[in-house]
Design a protein around this motif. Structure first.
Motif: not given
Length: 190
Positions: A161-169, A174-177
């Motif tokens: 809700p604080q407009n933060r995000s975390l994207i995991t690919v 390829r290695n995960t990032i």
């Protein structure tokens, strides 16, 4: 014997300090406002948002350490946290399609397209989208897949809700990032 007792005392104080800091950080967490979480759920359900990554968090590898040792990372960066400030990037979800332009730091296990950009650069339809609220109710979780040409990509996105995000690919080549960034609701943009 006296040195050992002093060493043990110092070690105990060190561990006590760490536990005190961890306990203090945990105690200072404020619960998420349910109205803010509901508003975020509505924004995500509209499927019209953008995330700008501020940091790349690659999986550490010997190749990435060599790049870092050569001084090729941006200022303020290290092997496990690379600044993307002033680096054009975006993750845009509109309806059932996604446009992704993210730099990639890491190693490829399979190299299939030599004349293609090395970052994650694609515009495609999303597959198997699942949207859920975390058990603790402090973020919205999105899981989906894409399959552009030869590479299969899986995405896990946590939006707070604080407009933060975390994207995991996750990739089959390829290695995960991971990417830390800021969430923006495009429906509210004028």
């Amino acid at each position: 014997m006296k040195k050992r007792a002093i060493h043990l005392l110092c070690y105990s104080l060190y561990l006590g300090g760490i536990l005190w800091v961890l306990w203090g950080c945990n105690a200072s967490k404020t619960p998420v406002d349910s109205a803010a979480l509901e508003a975020l759920q509505e924004q995500i359900a509209a499927r019209n948002f953008r995330i700008e990554a501020l940091w790349a968090l690659p999986l550490q590898s010997s190749g990435l350490v060599q790049v870092s040792n050569a001084g090729l990372l941006p200022p303020g960066s290290n092997v496990s946290r690379i600044s993307l400030i002033n680096t054009p990037n975006s993750f845009v979800l509109k309806g059932d399609s996604v446009s992704i332009k993210l730099p990639y730091y890491g190693e490829r296990q399979i190299a299939t397209n030599y004349n293609r950009a090395e970052g994650i650069d694609l515009e495609t339809v999303i597959l198997n989208l699942e949207i859920s609220t975390a058990a603790k109710g402090n973020y919205i979780n999105l899981d989906f897949e894409t399959q552009p040409k030869t590479e299969r990509l899986q995405f896990n996105i946590k939006i707070y809700p604080q407009n933060r995000s975390l994207i995991t690919v996750y990739s089959n080549q390829r290695n995960t990032i991971r990417y830390e960034g800021e969430f923006e609701n495009l429906s509210e943009r004028k």
